[in-house]
Design an enzyme around this catalytic site. Structure first.
Site, PDB file in Angstrom:
ATOM      1  N   GLY A 132       0.763  -1.252   0.000  1.00 22.42           N
ATOM      2  CA  GLY A 132       0.000   0.000   0.000  1.00 22.42           C
ATOM      3  C   GLY A 132       0.788   1.293   0.000  1.00 22.42           C
ATOM      4  O   GLY A 132       1.683   1.518  -0.829  1.00 22.42           O
ATOM      5  N   ILE A 133       0.436   2.155   0.919  1.00 23.49           N
ATOM      6  CA  ILE A 133       0.990   3.513   0.977  1.00 23.49           C
ATOM      7  C   ILE A 133       2.495   3.483   1.240  1.00 23.49           C
ATOM      8  O   ILE A 133       3.271   4.201   0.607  1.00 23.49           O
ATOM      9  CB  ILE A 133       0.237   4.326   2.058  1.00 23.49           C
ATOM     10  CG1 ILE A 133      -1.216   4.592   1.589  1.00 23.49           C
ATOM     11  CG2 ILE A 133       0.955   5.623   2.375  1.00 23.49           C
ATOM     12  CD1 ILE A 133      -2.137   5.146   2.668  1.00 23.49           C
ATOM     13  N   ASP A 166       8.693  -4.596   8.319  1.00 22.72           N
ATOM     14  CA  ASP A 166       7.299  -5.022   8.091  1.00 22.72           C
ATOM     15  C   ASP A 166       7.101  -6.408   8.671  1.00 22.72           C
ATOM     16  O   ASP A 166       8.055  -7.183   8.770  1.00 22.72           O
ATOM     17  CB  ASP A 166       6.965  -5.009   6.587  1.00 22.72           C
ATOM     18  CG  ASP A 166       5.467  -4.884   6.327  1.00 22.72           C
ATOM     19  OD1 ASP A 166       4.686  -5.714   6.844  1.00 22.72           O
ATOM     20  OD2 ASP A 166       5.071  -3.956   5.610  1.00 22.72           O
ATOM     21  N   VAL A 168       6.718  -3.611  14.584  1.00 25.71           N
ATOM     22  CA  VAL A 168       7.136  -2.290  15.071  1.00 25.71           C
ATOM     23  C   VAL A 168       6.461  -1.880  16.376  1.00 25.71           C
ATOM     24  O   VAL A 168       6.787  -0.842  16.939  1.00 25.71           O
ATOM     25  CB  VAL A 168       6.937  -1.187  13.993  1.00 25.71           C
ATOM     26  CG1 VAL A 168       7.933  -1.355  12.862  1.00 25.71           C
ATOM     27  CG2 VAL A 168       5.512  -1.159  13.469  1.00 25.71           C
ATOM     28  N   SER A 207      -4.256  10.162   9.637  1.00 27.52           N
ATOM     29  CA  SER A 207      -5.434   9.833   8.821  1.00 27.52           C
ATOM     30  C   SER A 207      -6.406  10.994   8.813  1.00 27.52           C
ATOM     31  O   SER A 207      -6.590  11.661   9.831  1.00 27.52           O
ATOM     32  CB  SER A 207      -6.140   8.600   9.396  1.00 27.52           C
ATOM     33  OG  SER A 207      -7.404   8.442   8.778  1.00 27.52           O
ATOM     34  N   TYR A 213      -9.037   3.293  16.269  1.00 24.96           N
ATOM     35  CA  TYR A 213      -8.168   3.748  15.172  1.00 24.96           C
ATOM     36  C   TYR A 213      -8.029   5.276  15.182  1.00 24.96           C
ATOM     37  O   TYR A 213      -6.918   5.823  15.137  1.00 24.96           O
ATOM     38  CB  TYR A 213      -8.759   3.282  13.838  1.00 24.96           C
ATOM     39  CG  TYR A 213      -8.001   3.762  12.625  1.00 24.96           C
ATOM     40  CD1 TYR A 213      -6.766   3.222  12.308  1.00 24.96           C
ATOM     41  CD2 TYR A 213      -8.520   4.758  11.796  1.00 24.96           C
ATOM     42  CE1 TYR A 213      -6.055   3.660  11.200  1.00 24.96           C
ATOM     43  CE2 TYR A 213      -7.822   5.199  10.691  1.00 24.96           C
ATOM     44  CZ  TYR A 213      -6.587   4.645  10.387  1.00 24.96           C
ATOM     45  OH  TYR A 213      -5.882   5.087   9.296  1.00 24.96           O
ATOM     46  N   LYS A 239      -4.765   7.735  15.822  1.00 21.98           N
ATOM     47  CA  LYS A 239      -4.271   8.698  14.827  1.00 21.98           C
ATOM     48  C   LYS A 239      -4.257  10.120  15.402  1.00 21.98           C
ATOM     49  O   LYS A 239      -3.434  10.953  15.007  1.00 21.98           O
ATOM     50  CB  LYS A 239      -5.094   8.619  13.542  1.00 21.98           C
ATOM     51  CG  LYS A 239      -4.914   7.284  12.793  1.00 21.98           C
ATOM     52  CD  LYS A 239      -3.476   7.042  12.371  1.00 21.98           C
ATOM     53  CE  LYS A 239      -3.323   5.802  11.495  1.00 21.98           C
ATOM     54  NZ  LYS A 239      -1.932   5.567  11.077  1.00 21.98           N
ATOM     55  N   PRO A 276      -3.721  10.824   4.984  1.00 17.37           N
ATOM     56  CA  PRO A 276      -4.377  10.416   3.735  1.00 17.37           C
ATOM     57  C   PRO A 276      -5.889  10.318   3.921  1.00 17.37           C
ATOM     58  O   PRO A 276      -6.380  10.077   5.021  1.00 17.37           O
ATOM     59  CB  PRO A 276      -3.811   9.011   3.461  1.00 17.37           C
ATOM     60  CG  PRO A 276      -2.710   8.794   4.450  1.00 17.37           C
ATOM     61  CD  PRO A 276      -2.989   9.711   5.601  1.00 17.37           C
ATOM     62  N   LEU A 336      -9.373   8.174   2.278  1.00 15.98           N
ATOM     63  CA  LEU A 336      -9.617   6.754   1.960  1.00 15.98           C
ATOM     64  C   LEU A 336      -8.864   6.395   0.671  1.00 15.98           C
ATOM     65  O   LEU A 336      -9.097   6.981  -0.380  1.00 15.98           O
ATOM     66  CB  LEU A 336     -11.120   6.526   1.783  1.00 15.98           C
ATOM     67  CG  LEU A 336     -11.539   5.088   1.503  1.00 15.98           C
ATOM     68  CD1 LEU A 336     -11.228   4.170   2.676  1.00 15.98           C
ATOM     69  CD2 LEU A 336     -13.039   5.030   1.167  1.00 15.98           C
TER      70      LEU A 336
HETATM   71  N1  LIG Z   1      -5.568   3.215   3.059  1.00 12.93           N
HETATM   72  C1  LIG Z   1      -6.226   4.196   3.642  1.00 12.93           C
HETATM   73  O1  LIG Z   1      -7.380   4.501   3.286  1.00 12.93           O
HETATM   74  C2  LIG Z   1      -5.580   4.987   4.739  1.00 12.93           C
HETATM   75  C3  LIG Z   1      -6.155   6.219   5.096  1.00 12.93           C
HETATM   76  C4  LIG Z   1      -5.586   6.960   6.102  1.00 12.93           C
HETATM   77  C5  LIG Z   1      -4.458   6.493   6.743  1.00 12.93           C
HETATM   78  N2  LIG Z   1      -3.911   5.295   6.390  1.00 12.93           N
HETATM   79  C6  LIG Z   1      -2.721   4.847   7.104  1.00 12.93           C
HETATM   80  O2  LIG Z   1      -1.706   4.568   6.161  1.00 12.93           O
HETATM   81  C7  LIG Z   1      -0.843   3.568   6.685  1.00 12.93           C
HETATM   82  C8  LIG Z   1      -0.679   2.456   5.657  1.00 12.93           C
HETATM   83  O3  LIG Z   1      -1.931   1.906   5.394  1.00 12.93           O
HETATM   84  P1  LIG Z   1      -2.247   1.038   4.082  1.00 12.93           P
HETATM   85  O4  LIG Z   1      -3.624   1.368   3.674  1.00 12.93           O
HETATM   86  O5  LIG Z   1      -1.134   1.161   3.123  1.00 12.93           O
HETATM   87  O6  LIG Z   1      -2.311  -0.416   4.742  1.00 12.93           O
HETATM   88  P2  LIG Z   1      -1.785  -1.836   4.236  1.00 12.93           P
HETATM   89  O7  LIG Z   1      -2.450  -2.825   5.136  1.00 12.93           O
HETATM   90  O8  LIG Z   1      -1.960  -1.986   2.770  1.00 12.93           O
HETATM   91  O9  LIG Z   1      -0.236  -1.765   4.575  1.00 12.93           O
HETATM   92  C9  LIG Z   1       0.187  -1.691   5.918  1.00 12.93           C
HETATM   93  C10 LIG Z   1       1.513  -2.406   6.073  1.00 12.93           C
HETATM   94  O10 LIG Z   1       1.899  -2.299   7.462  1.00 12.93           O
HETATM   95  C11 LIG Z   1       2.343  -3.570   7.890  1.00 12.93           C
HETATM   96  N3  LIG Z   1       2.157  -3.707   9.339  1.00 12.93           N
HETATM   97  C12 LIG Z   1       0.978  -3.766  10.010  1.00 12.93           C
HETATM   98  N4  LIG Z   1       1.214  -3.947  11.322  1.00 12.93           N
HETATM   99  C13 LIG Z   1       2.553  -4.002  11.467  1.00 12.93           C
HETATM  100  C14 LIG Z   1       3.425  -4.180  12.583  1.00 12.93           C
HETATM  101  N5  LIG Z   1       2.941  -4.372  13.823  1.00 12.93           N
HETATM  102  N6  LIG Z   1       4.755  -4.191  12.376  1.00 12.93           N
HETATM  103  C15 LIG Z   1       5.264  -4.017  11.130  1.00 12.93           C
HETATM  104  N7  LIG Z   1       4.501  -3.856  10.031  1.00 12.93           N
HETATM  105  C16 LIG Z   1       3.156  -3.850  10.211  1.00 12.93           C
HETATM  106  C17 LIG Z   1       1.507  -4.575   7.120  1.00 12.93           C
HETATM  107  O11 LIG Z   1       2.118  -5.867   7.084  1.00 12.93           O
HETATM  108  C18 LIG Z   1       1.423  -3.912   5.750  1.00 12.93           C
HETATM  109  O12 LIG Z   1       2.498  -4.295   4.912  1.00 12.93           O
HETATM  110  C19 LIG Z   1      -1.476   3.104   7.999  1.00 12.93           C
HETATM  111  O13 LIG Z   1      -0.858   3.771   9.089  1.00 12.93           O
HETATM  112  C20 LIG Z   1      -2.909   3.550   7.867  1.00 12.93           C
HETATM  113  O14 LIG Z   1      -3.530   3.772   9.108  1.00 12.93           O
HETATM  114  C21 LIG Z   1      -4.456   4.530   5.404  1.00 12.93           C
END
Ligand SMILES: NC(=O)c1ccc[n+]([C@@H]2O[C@H](COP(=O)([O-])OP(=O)(O)OC[C@H]3O[C@@H](n4cnc5c(N)ncnc54)[C@H](O)[C@@H]3O)[C@@H](O)[C@H]2O)c1
Length: 255
Positions: free
Chosen positions: A18-19, A38, A63, A141, A154, A158, A184, A186
């Site tokens: 993802g991000i 990760d 982490v 977020s 959540y 944040k 970010p 959604l």
């Molecule tokens: N996607 C969205 O809509 C969105 C919106 C706002 C904020 N965010 C934030 O962006 C960040 C990334 O989200 P995403 O949507 O890419 O999620 P995702 O699930 O696609 O990726 C998250 C990554 O973090 C890793 N991870 C989770 N827990 C972990 C841990 N304890 N130790 C190490 N690695 C860990 C996962 O294995 C995964 O590779 C997050 O902090 C999320 O809260 C996402």
């Protein structure tokens, strides 16, 4: 050409997906070598970074776990020598009614989304202080500012990220270290698309359609929409900007 990126080393949590993955690839394009922490293997991210001619190291690390983070930091500092840029991105989100949340659920959310930032920052801040240069970007977020039922744990975590960012910034500026957050909207990632996530109580594809219609820019947000901001915040161009949270959500209209 970005200013100040060439030859730098970034540590990014959660960059297997993802991000975090998109941010890692963008920083590699900017000339930065990347270390990834990760829970899951980050082979695809590593492949994309090395294809750009940059170095990439990925290591399994929870982490939220102090010992795991220490082991990770020791390994990275041994292999790469330093960390100039820290992107605290790893996090998770689940849709749960407040009454159904247990204290164990609550603590796990705080541990992964907030303790992780404390642990990773403590592990890498020393070298940044010594070199009088550092960039820390925390992923928050935009749900903090919108109606988003069934995500109390959540959103509370944040909110902590935004407070952590501001407070840490005020201690770090004296040593040339900036600390900022990105919020970010959604975003289409494995985390939103593959789980049981129901933003606004809607099935995920419907939620993307509803949310994007409320944005000024009426399309679904993708991870690539976030990479320009992380590139800027970690560059020399952002040297006088700290303690800020930048909302990148297509100009969501809040009612
Ligand atoms: N996607 C969205 O809509 C969105 C919106 C706002 C904020 N965010 C934030 O962006 C960040 C990334 O989200 P995403 O949507 O890419 O999620 P995702 O699930 O696609 O990726 C998250 C990554 O973090 C890793 N991870 C989770 N827990 C972990 C841990 N304890 N130790 C190490 N690695 C860990 C996962 O294995 C995964 O590779 C997050 O902090 C999320 O809260 C996402």
């Amino acid at each position: 050409m970005t200013k100040g990126h060439a030859g730098k080393i970034a540590v990014i949590s959660g960059a297997a997906s993802g991000i975090g993955q998109a941010m890692a690839v963008r920083l590699a394009e900017d000339g930065v070598d990347i270390a990834i922490a990760d829970l899951q293997p980050a082979d695809e991210t590593v492949r994309r970074i090395t294809a750009l001619g940059r170095r990439a190291i990925s290591r399994s690390c929870d982490v939220s776990d102090p010992q795991d983070v220490q082991r990770f930091a020791d390994h990275i500092l041994r292999e790469l020598g330093r960390c100039d840029i820290l992107i605290n991105n790893a996090g998770f989100f689940k849709t749960r009614k407040f009454e159904d949340l247990t204290i164990a659920d609550w603590r796990r959310t705080m541990a992964v989304n907030l303790d992780s930032m404390f642990l990773m920052t403590q592990a890498f801040i020393g070298g940044m202080r010594e070199r009088k240069w550092g960039r820390i970007v925390n992923v928050a977020s935009n749900s903090l500012g919108s109606v988003s039922p069934n995500h109390v744990d959540y959103i509370a975590s944040k909110g902590g990220v935004v407070g952590f960012t501001r407070a840490l910034a005020s201690e770090m500026g004296v040593d040339g270290i900036t600390v900022n957050a990105i919020s970010p909207g959604l975003t289409r990632t494995p985390g939103t698309l593959e789980g049981q996530f129901r933003p606004r109580g809607l099935p995920i594809e419907q939620a993307f359609d509803v949310v994007s219609q409320a944005q000024a820019i009426k399309r679904h947000q993708t991870p690539d929409d976030l990479v320009g901001v992380v590139s800027f915040l970690t560059s020399d161009d952002a040297a006088f900007m700290s303690g800020q949270t930048l909302i990148v959500d297509g100009g969501l209209v809040r009612v």
